[in-house]
Structures are given as structure tokens and as C-alpha cells.
Write a protein that holds these residues in place. Structure first.
Motif, short mmCIF file in Angstrom:
data_model
loop_
_atom_site.label_atom_id
_atom_site.label_comp_id
_atom_site.label_asym_id
_atom_site.label_seq_id
_atom_site.Cartn_x
_atom_site.Cartn_y
_atom_site.Cartn_z
N LEU A 74 71.25 85.55 59.68
CA LEU A 74 71.07 86.44 58.54
C LEU A 74 72.10 86.14 57.45
O LEU A 74 71.77 86.11 56.26
N ALA A 75 73.34 85.90 57.88
CA ALA A 75 74.40 85.62 56.91
C ALA A 75 74.14 84.30 56.18
O ALA A 75 74.32 84.20 54.96
N LEU A 76 73.70 83.29 56.92
CA LEU A 76 73.39 82.00 56.29
C LEU A 76 72.25 82.13 55.29
O LEU A 76 72.32 81.63 54.16
N LEU A 77 71.20 82.82 55.70
CA LEU A 77 70.05 82.98 54.82
C LEU A 77 70.41 83.78 53.57
O LEU A 77 70.00 83.43 52.46
N ALA A 78 71.18 84.84 53.75
CA ALA A 78 71.57 85.67 52.61
C ALA A 78 72.45 84.87 51.65
O ALA A 78 72.26 84.91 50.42
#
Length: 271
Positions: free
Chosen positions: A231-235
């Protein structure tokens, strides 16, 4: 439009019947201008012959990307000849160079268009159309409960040759990878999802995965599945795309999804 061509329209040195082709500004009839230059280049005042030739080259290159590959080559070759003519009659070096550069890009585009035409002739459809058919079958299998068959087909879509195919293959490939990630996260757990993520990233080499258009939907698919790192990478990548050049603006729904991702990431950080 090259400045010398713009000045040509108001120079008073064009045959009266040709001047209206260049007006009003922004509504020039470039196809007709190209024809007029081909027909009457030898008739115009020598003082504006270079600019007139440039206008013809510009006309032959206008909207050239919408032509078939053979026509692209034909118009590009004519533009090259007119650029040579302009150069020999005082055409400004900077303007000539700009059009020269464009003709080289057109050559590349024409070769790509030819390959695309051959692909369609061989397969009867574009890569995008073929992948759409496969995706429709895949969704039908999935809805019918045939998970194994659906996953096989999703992987075939995901692993489409986005470098060798044409016309939207990368976007459809993203759908395949996103569906594989969704399935792995919800059925096989976080580590399985991370494995699929690494496969998807590796498949693109240095290119982007996913395209920004799919980032928020993928985040929403992965919420609550135990992959705060993804999620952090995508965000982060989606926010970077919003600030890139050219930017991929965020809409309200994407902002909503990013806020949900941040909430989940913070919960894991506090745990």
C-alpha cells in the motif's frame, strides 16, 4: 507553425488566391497548403520561396500520425524534399532543423505503424482487442467459479508482450496483474501477494507498474489484506506520478482511497 511561415501569410508576396489558405490564424488548411506548394512552388516570389517550401513541408507533416504507414512515408519524403528546398532558399536554420527532427520521428512512427498493420493483418485484431476478448472470457470463468481457469487466463493477459505488442497491451496487462494480486492477497495471503508484486514489477523492467490509472483501484483491492508495505509503495508512486511531467492529476476518488491507505499503514506502524 514556424515564424517565417506565419510571416509569409501577411507578406503580400503570395498569389492572391493562395493567401486565404493561411488565414485565419489557427484555421490554416494545411492539406490544401501542401498541395498548393507542390503545384506552384516555382511560381512564387523568390523572396518567399524558402518560407513557402517550409509551409508545404509543414502541411505534409500536419496530422501525419493519422495516416497509414505507406502514406506517412510518402508525405514524409515530400516534406524532406521541401525542407531541402527551403534550406536552399534562405529558410531559417532553426526552423529547418525543427522540421528535420520531426521527419526523423515520423520515420520511426511509420515503421511502428507498418508493424502494427502487419500485426492486425496476421491476427485479425489489435492486441488490445485480443486481450479484451481474453479478459471477457476470464471474467466469465471467474464469475462461474472456475478460479483455476480464470487465474491461468489472467496470467496470460498479465504476461502479454507489452514491448512487442501494440495498442493498449500494457493497460490490459495491468488488469491481469491486478487481478492476480487481488486473488493472491485474498486467498493465499500476504507473502503470495508480495511474490506476484515482484513478478509484475520484474515483467516491466524499468517501466511503470501499475500505470497511475490503476494505482487507486489496486490499493482498494489490497486494503485489509495485510500488505501495508505494498500500500505504501503504491501510494508513494501514485503521488509521484501526480507531480511528474506531464502530471497524472489525482481525482477525488483517488484521494479518498489514498487516505484509506494512509490510515491502514499508520495502524500497522502503531501496532
Amino acid at each position: 507553425m514556424p515564424p517565417s511561415v506565419r510571416a509569409l501569410a501577411t507578406s503580400g508576396k503570395l498569389p492572391p488566391e493562395l493567401a486565404p489558405l493561411f488565414t485565419p490564424p489557427g484555421q490554416e488548411r494545411w492539406g490544401r497548403i501542401a498541395e498548393a506548394v507542390d503545384e506552384r512552388l516555382d511560381e512564387v516570389d523568390p523572396a518567399v520561396r524558402g518560407a513557402f517550401a517550409l509551409a508545404g513541408a509543414y502541411g505534409h507533416l500536419d496530422d501525419i500520425e493519422f495516416l497509414e504507414s505507406g502514406e506517412m512515408h510518402e508525405h514524409n519524403d515530400r516534406a524532406v524534399a521541401l525542407i531541402d528546398e527551403a534550406l536552399g532558399h534562405g529558410g531559417p536554420d532553426e526552423e529547418v532543423q525543427e522540421l528535420w527532427d520531426l521527419t526523423y520521428r515520423v520515420q520511426d512512427a511509420a515503421h511502428l505503424a507498418h508493424d502494427h498493420e502487419e500485426y492486425v493483418a496476421k491476427h485479425g485484431a489489435t492486441a488490445e482487442q485480443r486481450l479484451n476478448v481474453k479478459l471477457a472470457e476470464t471474467h466469465a470463468r471467474h464469475e462461474a467459479g472456475d478460479r483455476d481457469a480464470a487465474l491461468r487466463l489472467f496470467r496470460e493477459v498479465a504476461e502479454a508482450d507489452v514491448w512487442g505488442e501494440f495498442g493498449g497491451a500494457a493497460y490490459r496487462s495491468d488488469i491481469g496483474w491486478c487481478r492476480l494480486l487481488h486473488d493472491a492477497a485474498h486467498h493465499d495471503g500476504p507473502e503470495a501477494a508480495r511474490k506476484i508484486w515482484q513478478e509484475a514489477k520484474a515483467s516491466r523492467h524499468a517501466a511503470r507498474f501499475p500505470y497511475p490509472h490503476w494505482s487507486a483501484p489496486l490499493i482498494e483491492m489490497l486494503l485489509g489484506t495485510g500488505v501495508p508495505d505494498l500500500l505504501a509503495l503504491l501510494a508513494r508512486e501514485r503521488l509521484e506520478a501526480a507531480e511528474s511531467a506531464p502530471p497524472w492529476p489525482l481525482d477525488d476518488d483517488e484521494l479518498r482511497v489514498l487516505a484509506l491507505a494512509v490510515e491502514e499503514i499508520e495502524r500497522y506502524d502503531r501496532a
